[in-house]
Design a protein around this motif. Structure first.
Motif: not given
Length: 124
Positions: A87-91, A119-124
Protein backbone atom coordinates in the motif's frame (compact mmCIF):
# COMPACT_ATOMS: atom_id res chain seq x y z
CA UNK A 1 6.82 -27.18 27.08
CA UNK A 2 8.08 -24.73 29.64
CA UNK A 3 8.67 -21.06 28.95
CA UNK A 4 12.27 -20.10 29.67
CA UNK A 5 11.93 -16.47 28.61
CA UNK A 6 13.86 -13.96 30.64
CA UNK A 7 12.45 -10.48 31.18
CA UNK A 8 15.94 -8.96 31.30
CA UNK A 9 16.81 -10.50 27.90
CA UNK A 10 13.56 -9.20 26.40
CA UNK A 11 14.24 -5.73 27.82
CA UNK A 12 17.80 -5.76 26.47
CA UNK A 13 16.67 -6.80 22.99
CA UNK A 14 13.80 -4.28 23.07
CA UNK A 15 16.14 -1.46 24.09
CA UNK A 16 18.49 -2.35 21.24
CA UNK A 17 15.61 -2.43 18.73
CA UNK A 18 14.31 0.96 19.91
CA UNK A 19 17.84 2.40 19.64
CA UNK A 20 18.11 1.06 16.07
CA UNK A 21 14.85 2.77 15.10
CA UNK A 22 15.72 6.04 16.87
CA UNK A 23 19.13 6.02 15.22
CA UNK A 24 17.55 5.96 11.77
CA UNK A 25 15.08 8.80 12.14
CA UNK A 26 16.03 12.41 11.44
CA UNK A 27 15.79 13.85 14.94
CA UNK A 28 17.89 16.57 16.55
CA UNK A 29 19.02 15.00 19.82
CA UNK A 30 19.89 17.28 22.75
CA UNK A 31 23.40 17.50 24.13
CA UNK A 32 24.13 16.41 27.67
CA UNK A 33 27.02 17.88 29.63
CA UNK A 34 29.38 15.01 28.79
CA UNK A 35 28.21 13.54 25.50
CA UNK A 36 25.84 14.26 22.63
CA UNK A 37 22.74 12.10 23.18
CA UNK A 38 22.58 11.24 19.47
CA UNK A 39 25.96 9.52 19.79
CA UNK A 40 24.54 7.26 22.48
CA UNK A 41 21.54 6.34 20.35
CA UNK A 42 23.17 6.02 16.94
CA UNK A 43 26.46 4.39 17.87
CA UNK A 44 26.80 0.92 16.41
CA UNK A 45 26.39 -0.73 19.82
CA UNK A 46 22.70 -1.54 19.39
CA UNK A 47 23.07 -3.85 16.38
CA UNK A 48 25.86 -5.81 18.07
CA UNK A 49 23.91 -6.10 21.32
CA UNK A 50 20.78 -7.31 19.53
CA UNK A 51 22.60 -10.00 17.52
CA UNK A 52 24.71 -11.18 20.46
CA UNK A 53 21.73 -11.50 22.80
CA UNK A 54 19.59 -13.15 20.11
CA UNK A 55 22.45 -15.53 19.24
CA UNK A 56 22.92 -16.65 22.83
CA UNK A 57 19.31 -17.72 23.03
CA UNK A 58 18.86 -19.45 19.69
CA UNK A 59 17.17 -22.83 20.00
CA UNK A 60 18.98 -26.03 19.01
CA UNK A 61 16.19 -27.00 16.59
CA UNK A 62 16.85 -23.82 14.65
CA UNK A 63 20.45 -24.85 14.11
CA UNK A 64 19.63 -28.45 13.21
CA UNK A 65 16.79 -27.58 10.81
CA UNK A 66 17.54 -24.11 9.39
CA UNK A 67 15.09 -24.54 6.49
CA UNK A 68 12.16 -24.83 8.91
CA UNK A 69 13.41 -21.79 10.83
CA UNK A 70 13.70 -19.75 7.61
CA UNK A 71 10.23 -20.85 6.45
CA UNK A 72 8.74 -19.81 9.79
CA UNK A 73 10.51 -16.42 9.76
CA UNK A 74 9.56 -15.80 6.14
CA UNK A 75 5.87 -16.42 6.80
CA UNK A 76 5.79 -14.56 10.11
CA UNK A 77 7.83 -11.49 9.12
CA UNK A 78 8.24 -11.00 5.39
CA UNK A 79 4.69 -11.76 4.33
CA UNK A 80 3.30 -9.46 7.04
CA UNK A 81 5.51 -6.55 6.01
CA UNK A 82 3.99 -6.75 2.53
CA UNK A 83 0.69 -5.60 4.08
CA UNK A 84 2.39 -2.26 4.78
CA UNK A 85 4.87 -2.02 1.92
CA UNK A 86 2.57 -2.67 -1.05
CA UNK A 87 0.00 0.00 0.00
CA UNK A 88 2.86 2.44 0.69
CA UNK A 89 4.16 1.91 -2.84
CA UNK A 90 0.72 2.11 -4.44
CA UNK A 91 -0.17 5.26 -2.46
CA UNK A 92 3.28 6.86 -2.82
CA UNK A 93 2.20 9.79 -5.02
CA UNK A 94 -0.92 10.40 -2.92
CA UNK A 95 1.16 10.45 0.27
CA UNK A 96 3.48 13.06 -1.30
CA UNK A 97 0.54 15.25 -2.36
CA UNK A 98 -1.05 15.22 1.11
CA UNK A 99 2.29 16.08 2.74
CA UNK A 100 2.99 12.72 4.42
CA UNK A 101 6.49 12.62 2.90
CA UNK A 102 8.67 15.68 3.28
CA UNK A 103 10.17 16.93 0.02
CA UNK A 104 12.51 19.32 1.84
CA UNK A 105 14.70 16.66 3.44
CA UNK A 106 18.49 16.71 3.14
CA UNK A 107 18.35 12.95 2.62
CA UNK A 108 17.78 11.57 -0.88
CA UNK A 109 14.93 13.56 -2.37
CA UNK A 110 11.59 11.81 -2.61
CA UNK A 111 9.97 12.23 -6.02
CA UNK A 112 6.68 11.09 -7.42
CA UNK A 113 6.76 7.67 -9.06
CA UNK A 114 6.35 7.03 -12.75
CA UNK A 115 4.58 3.88 -13.91
CA UNK A 116 7.99 2.17 -14.23
CA UNK A 117 8.90 3.20 -10.67
CA UNK A 118 5.63 1.69 -9.40
CA UNK A 119 6.46 -1.58 -11.16
CA UNK A 120 10.05 -1.68 -9.86
CA UNK A 121 9.11 -0.86 -6.27
CA UNK A 122 6.25 -3.34 -6.22
CA UNK A 123 8.58 -6.11 -7.40
CA UNK A 124 11.23 -5.11 -4.87
Amino acid sequence: MENNRSLSVDITKGTAIIAIVLGHIAFSYPSCSLVHCGDLVFGLWHVAVFFIVAGFFIKEEQLVQPKLWFKKKFSSLYLKILYFYVPAVLLHNVLIKIGWYSLESTDPVINTYSMMDFAKQTVL
